[in-house]
Design a protein around this motif. Structure first.
Motif, PDB file in Angstrom:
ATOM      1  N   TRP A 204       0.839  -1.208   0.000  1.00  0.00           N
ATOM      2  CA  TRP A 204       0.000   0.000   0.000  1.00  0.00           C
ATOM      3  C   TRP A 204       0.871   1.254   0.000  1.00  0.00           C
ATOM      4  O   TRP A 204       0.576   2.230  -0.690  1.00  0.00           O
ATOM      5  CB  TRP A 204      -0.908  -0.019   1.231  1.00  0.00           C
ATOM      6  N   GLN A 210       0.199   4.917  -1.872  1.00  0.00           N
ATOM      7  CA  GLN A 210      -1.073   5.496  -1.440  1.00  0.00           C
ATOM      8  C   GLN A 210      -0.922   6.404  -0.222  1.00  0.00           C
ATOM      9  O   GLN A 210      -1.853   7.130   0.134  1.00  0.00           O
ATOM     10  CB  GLN A 210      -2.061   4.370  -1.112  1.00  0.00           C
ATOM     11  N   LEU A 219      -4.711   4.311   8.662  1.00  0.00           N
ATOM     12  CA  LEU A 219      -5.720   3.443   8.067  1.00  0.00           C
ATOM     13  C   LEU A 219      -5.994   2.227   8.944  1.00  0.00           C
ATOM     14  O   LEU A 219      -7.150   1.858   9.189  1.00  0.00           O
ATOM     15  CB  LEU A 219      -5.260   3.001   6.670  1.00  0.00           C
ATOM     16  N   THR A 230      -7.699  -5.434   2.275  1.00  0.00           N
ATOM     17  CA  THR A 230      -8.729  -5.247   1.245  1.00  0.00           C
ATOM     18  C   THR A 230      -8.321  -4.157   0.266  1.00  0.00           C
ATOM     19  O   THR A 230      -8.489  -4.300  -0.962  1.00  0.00           O
ATOM     20  CB  THR A 230     -10.079  -4.896   1.890  1.00  0.00           C
ATOM     21  N   ARG A 231      -7.775  -3.071   0.783  1.00  0.00           N
ATOM     22  CA  ARG A 231      -7.327  -1.983  -0.088  1.00  0.00           C
ATOM     23  C   ARG A 231      -6.189  -2.456  -1.004  1.00  0.00           C
ATOM     24  O   ARG A 231      -6.156  -2.116  -2.188  1.00  0.00           O
ATOM     25  CB  ARG A 231      -6.840  -0.808   0.754  1.00  0.00           C
TER      26      ARG A 231
END
Length: 262
Positions: A204, A210, A219, A230-231
């Motif tokens: 991520w 991100q 997060l 999930t991201r």
């Protein structure tokens, strides 16, 4: 004490090569976390009769037991003993000198009322949040500092930089690698939360950009460890469809996140 753990395979058809454990001594004082990311070997002979999950289960089990039962040992000494125990379990049946003998990255964390100890080997990550919200990344960045040409293929990496001086190190067969790990100690009062992640979860930040480590920590704090995975999966799926990002050997990787508020 709050604890959260998620570990999701990158491919449901393959065993998860990550290992994660949390342990609390019976006295109720202190605890430990262990996170391993098994290194997927390339196709072909790796000199060993055993799988990467077998290796991680053996090594991870030894690290978990020793981390809570041998408070007199440093985390480096614990990794040395756990590797020796694991090596002894298959030294007579396998060629442990093979560069792709089963191996793993390592994150260890251990806390008491006074201190938080840590050990990081290879590219898994441990994040430590201070009481004021500052997030520090405790990392072994040797892999990131290597010339990309040295990682152009498995054969080149194995011959030039994998578990070699001037390259990077993983926990494999040689117990002496424990001295190569990044280690340290923080005051217990300076740590509010620990988050350990394998590189399937750190994508991520490290691959998809991100947000930085503080954003990733935020997060996880607000939405939970599962939300981070999930991201990452959504980003991986988009990457596969759009070919927008480069540099990944797998579309999906095993992803593990451990959260502890000691």
């Amino acid at each position: 004490m709050r604890m959260e753990l998620i570990s999701e395979p990158g491919d449901a058809a393959r065993p998860n090569e990550d290992f994660a454990a949390l342990a609390l001594p019976a006295s109720g004082q202190g605890g430990a976390l262990v996170v391993l990311d098994g290194v997927t070997p390339p196709e072909g002979d790796d000199g060993c009769l055993h799988s990467v999950p077998w290796f991680c289960a053996r090594l991870g089990g030894a690290l978990t037991e020793l981390s809570v039962s041998r408070r007199d040992l440093t985390l480096s000494e614990i990794l040395t003993k756990a590797l020796r125990r694991t090596t002894d379990a298959h030294a007579f049946t396998c060629d442990l000198s093979h560069p792709r003998t089963p191996q793993a990255t390592v994150v260890l964390g251990r806390w008491s009322g006074a201190t938080v100890e840590y050990l990081v080997l290879a590219d898994s990550v441990l994040l430590a949040e201070a009481p004021d919200g500052t997030v520090s990344a405790l990392v072994d960045d040797r892999l990131d500092r290597l010339p990309r040409a040295s990682l152009a293929s498995d054969a080149i990496a194995d011959a030039t930089v994998r578990n070699k001086e001037g390259g990077f190190f993983t926990a494999a067969a040689d117990p002496a690698v424990a001295d190569r790990a990044v280690t340290g100690e923080l005051p217990r009062s300076a740590v509010r939360t620990l988050v350990a992640l394998t590189d399937g979860a750190t994508r991520w930040t490290e691959k998809f950009r991100q947000g930085d480590w503080t954003d990733l920590f935020g997060l996880v704090r607000t939405e939970g460890a599962a939300a981070l995975v999930t991201r990452v999966r959504a980003l991986e799926d988009a990457d596969r469809a759009q070919r927008a990002y480069l540099g990944r050997g797998k579309t999906h990787d095993d992803a593990t996140v451990v959260v502890v508020q000691p």
